[in-house]
Design a protein around this motif. Structure first.
Motif, PDB file in Angstrom:
ATOM      1  N   LYS A  88     -13.293  -0.127 -10.126  1.00 50.17           N
ATOM      2  CA  LYS A  88     -11.842  -0.240 -10.306  1.00 50.17           C
ATOM      3  C   LYS A  88     -11.522  -0.043 -11.787  1.00 50.17           C
ATOM      4  CE  LYS A  88     -10.979  -3.514  -6.576  1.00 50.17           C
ATOM      5  NZ  LYS A  88     -10.513  -4.861  -6.237  1.00 50.17           N
ATOM      6  N   GLY A 114       0.825  -1.207   0.000  1.00 48.72           N
ATOM      7  CA  GLY A 114       0.000   0.000   0.000  1.00 48.72           C
ATOM      8  C   GLY A 114       0.858   1.256   0.000  1.00 48.72           C
ATOM      9  N   ARG A 169      -3.105   2.031  -4.150  1.00 49.84           N
ATOM     10  CA  ARG A 169      -3.728   0.932  -4.917  1.00 49.84           C
ATOM     11  C   ARG A 169      -3.765   1.317  -6.385  1.00 49.84           C
ATOM     12  NH1 ARG A 169      -2.711  -1.583  -1.269  1.00 49.84           N
ATOM     13  NH2 ARG A 169      -3.990  -2.506   0.361  1.00 49.84           N
ATOM     14  N   THR A 170      -2.676   1.054  -7.077  1.00 48.72           N
ATOM     15  CA  THR A 170      -2.654   1.268  -8.525  1.00 48.72           C
ATOM     16  C   THR A 170      -2.092   0.036  -9.194  1.00 48.72           C
ATOM     17  OG1 THR A 170      -0.408   2.173  -8.493  1.00 48.72           O
ATOM     18  CG2 THR A 170      -2.226   3.771  -8.314  1.00 48.72           C
ATOM     19  N   SER A 171      -2.456  -0.141 -10.466  1.00 45.42           N
ATOM     20  CA  SER A 171      -1.768  -1.144 -11.277  1.00 45.42           C
ATOM     21  C   SER A 171      -1.536  -0.539 -12.664  1.00 45.42           C
ATOM     22  CB  SER A 171      -2.569  -2.443 -11.333  1.00 45.42           C
ATOM     23  OG  SER A 171      -3.889  -2.180 -11.717  1.00 45.42           O
ATOM     24  N   VAL A 194      -6.409   5.300  -3.377  1.00 46.74           N
ATOM     25  CA  VAL A 194      -5.567   4.997  -4.544  1.00 46.74           C
ATOM     26  C   VAL A 194      -4.215   5.709  -4.516  1.00 46.74           C
ATOM     27  CG1 VAL A 194      -5.484   5.119  -7.068  1.00 46.74           C
ATOM     28  CG2 VAL A 194      -7.605   4.444  -5.910  1.00 46.74           C
ATOM     29  N   SER A 218      -6.802   0.612  -8.624  1.00 49.80           N
ATOM     30  CA  SER A 218      -7.143  -0.791  -8.371  1.00 49.80           C
ATOM     31  C   SER A 218      -7.674  -1.001  -6.961  1.00 49.80           C
ATOM     32  CB  SER A 218      -5.924  -1.676  -8.644  1.00 49.80           C
ATOM     33  OG  SER A 218      -4.840  -1.281  -7.838  1.00 49.80           O
ATOM     34  N   GLY A 219      -8.177   0.068  -6.335  1.00 48.34           N
ATOM     35  CA  GLY A 219      -8.746  -0.067  -4.998  1.00 48.34           C
ATOM     36  C   GLY A 219      -9.514   1.187  -4.632  1.00 48.34           C
ATOM     37  N   ASN A 233       3.108  -2.525  -5.558  1.00 52.92           N
ATOM     38  CA  ASN A 233       2.051  -2.018  -6.448  1.00 52.92           C
ATOM     39  C   ASN A 233       2.731  -1.292  -7.606  1.00 52.92           C
ATOM     40  OD1 ASN A 233       2.549   0.749  -5.740  1.00 52.92           O
ATOM     41  ND2 ASN A 233       1.262   0.523  -3.916  1.00 52.92           N
TER      42      ASN A 233
END
Ligand code: AMP
Ligand code: GLY
Length: 420
Positions: free
Chosen positions: A343, A9, A365-367, A380, A376-377, A34
């Motif tokens: 997302k 995170g 929370r990234t991709s 972020v 991705s959450g 991440n």
């Protein structure tokens, strides 16, 4: 030195950033990491709550130092397994991690040391808990004993709300975590967080912070994991900090050592401060998220030396090299958070943000998808800056936020209002 950080995170991005500032770090792997962390370190897939798997990974990758970010691996005994295998570890063994994993355990330690905290009673039976609530009246605080991802605390304004919380907890809403319930006196005051490193015996304060838990401006709306934080916390004056050390933190550390379960790692004390007197709300056995983001930006490279000294039992020789600075982090979250959210929305503009020792956008929370950053959450991004004053840090943060092009995201515009 080859280093492994467990977690993925914004807290772990901040830890990874600080570690990478230090020339002592030869190789850094973050598991799972991440997309933001992948810009500065290797990311690996690993079951981070499985001690045997983490030990094997360390052997394969010649890891010499492991920093454990979240509470779940600590409660699961991953630090125990790593220490058994002869590795240097930052984070407490499972027995000491009970300070976060069991609210009743923390109350027991407060009883043993006389540390100031809310009056309480503990229950494994719903009928007795209901009787107690009816006798005490409201406001009153109902807590699931175990780990409940930050959701196991109900601050009940009425007796009915408290009784409902009892039904939910004994009805299994939090699973095993709710098999025992702690009911506490409601404490008035202002909350702040105090962070210290502990090496089993010695204690070294490394900073204070305050966060904003409500989703809406003016601290309104539902609770979240935190929408922003700043450091230092003006309410946690030197005098309050000294009293918290003398009456709460040092006695806790001494009691755990006396029991043969010494505490090693960062100890995060949530304090309620009223009329200049601190009382303990709770302990966490890890850095706060997003509090780590402001602490790491303020400490920089020395964070690695200090964590290593805590792990090695050498804190007595350490000093923090303080800059007289202030830091702020603002969380950008996906629309709908903390309720349902989508997302996968694309975030533009991150590549062009400044990345200096004063300003950095940590990813929570990234991709990556087709070479672009996507959310991705729920929480972020953690847009973080420091300055000579909190208002300068604040200006830098919101300048960065204004350059981020993410129509499906939002943030609070009033982080730090209490201190500004
Ligand atoms: P915890 O997970 O224990 O930090 O609880 C979450 C939040 O509930 C805290 O940050 C406080 O805002 C609030 N809280 C917990 N215990 C009490 C208490 N005894 N009195 C007042 N507020 C509390
Ligand atoms: N920001 C609160 C926590 O990490 O528990």
């Amino acid at each position: 030195m080859n280093i492994l950080i467990l977690g993925g995170g914004g807290r772990e991005h901040a830890l990874a950033w600080a570690v990478m500032q230090n020339p002592k770090c030869d190789k850094l792997i973050v598991a799972p990491g991440n997309a933001g962390i992948a810009e500065i370190a290797d990311c690996a897939t690993l079951d981070i709550e499985n001690g045997a798997a983490v030990v094997a990974f360390c052997e394969e990758n010649a890891i010499e130092f492991v920093i454990i970010g979240p509470e779940a691996p600590l409660a699961a005994g991953v630090a125990d397994r790593l220490r058994d295998a002869g590795l240097l570890v930052f984070g407490p063994d499972a027995a000491a991690a009970r300070l976060e994993a069991s609210k009743a355990f923390t109350k027991e330690i407060c009883d043993a040391t006389g540390a100031p905290t809310a009056a309480y009673a503990r229950f494994t039976d719903a009928a007795a808990a209901r009787d107690y609530i009816n006798t005490q009246g409201a406001p009153i605080v109902v807590k699931a004993d175990g780990l409940a991802a930050g959701k196991g605390v109900i601050v009940a304004e009425t007796v009915d709300q408290a009784l409902e919380a009892i039904d939910d907890m004994f009805g299994g809403e939090f699973g095993e975590a709710g098999a025992e319930v702690v009911i506490e006196e409601f404490m008035q005051g202002e909350e702040a967080s105090f962070f210290v490193l502990v090496d089993g015996e010695d204690v070294l304060p490394i900073g204070t912070a305050q966060d904003h838990k409500r989703v809406g401006e003016g601290d309104t709306g539902p609770n979240t994991g935190g929408m922003g934080a700043y450091s230092p916390a003006p309410i946690l004056t030197d005098a309050v900090a000294q009293e918290a050390l003398d009456r709460i933190i040092r006695p806790t550390v001494a009691e755990l050592a006396r029991r043969g379960t010494p505490y090693r790692g960062v100890l995060y004390a949530g304090l309620m401060i009223q009329n200049g007197k601190p009382r303990l709300v709770e302990y966490n056995v890890r850095f706060g998220d997003p509090e780590a983001q402001v602490l790491m930006l303020r400490m920089g490279a020395q964070a690695l030396d200090l964590m290593q000294a805590a792990a090695a039992g050498q804190l007595a020789e350490c000093r923090v090299n303080w800059a007289d600075d202030h830091a702020m982090t603002v969380v950008m979250a996906a629309d709908g958070y903390p309720g349902a959210y989508e997302k996968g929305s694309v975030i533009n503009g991150l590549e062009d943000l400044p990345e200096t020792s004063n300003e950095i956008c940590f990813h929570a929370r990234t991709s990556r998808r087709d070479g672009r950053f996507v959310a991705s959450g729920g929480r972020v991004l953690n847009v973080t800056a420091r300055g000579e004053s909190l208002s300068q840090a604040r200006e830098r943060v919101y300048d960065m936020i204004d350059r981020i092009d993410w129509p499906e995201g939002f943030c609070r515009r009033d982080i730090g209002w209490r201190a500004l």
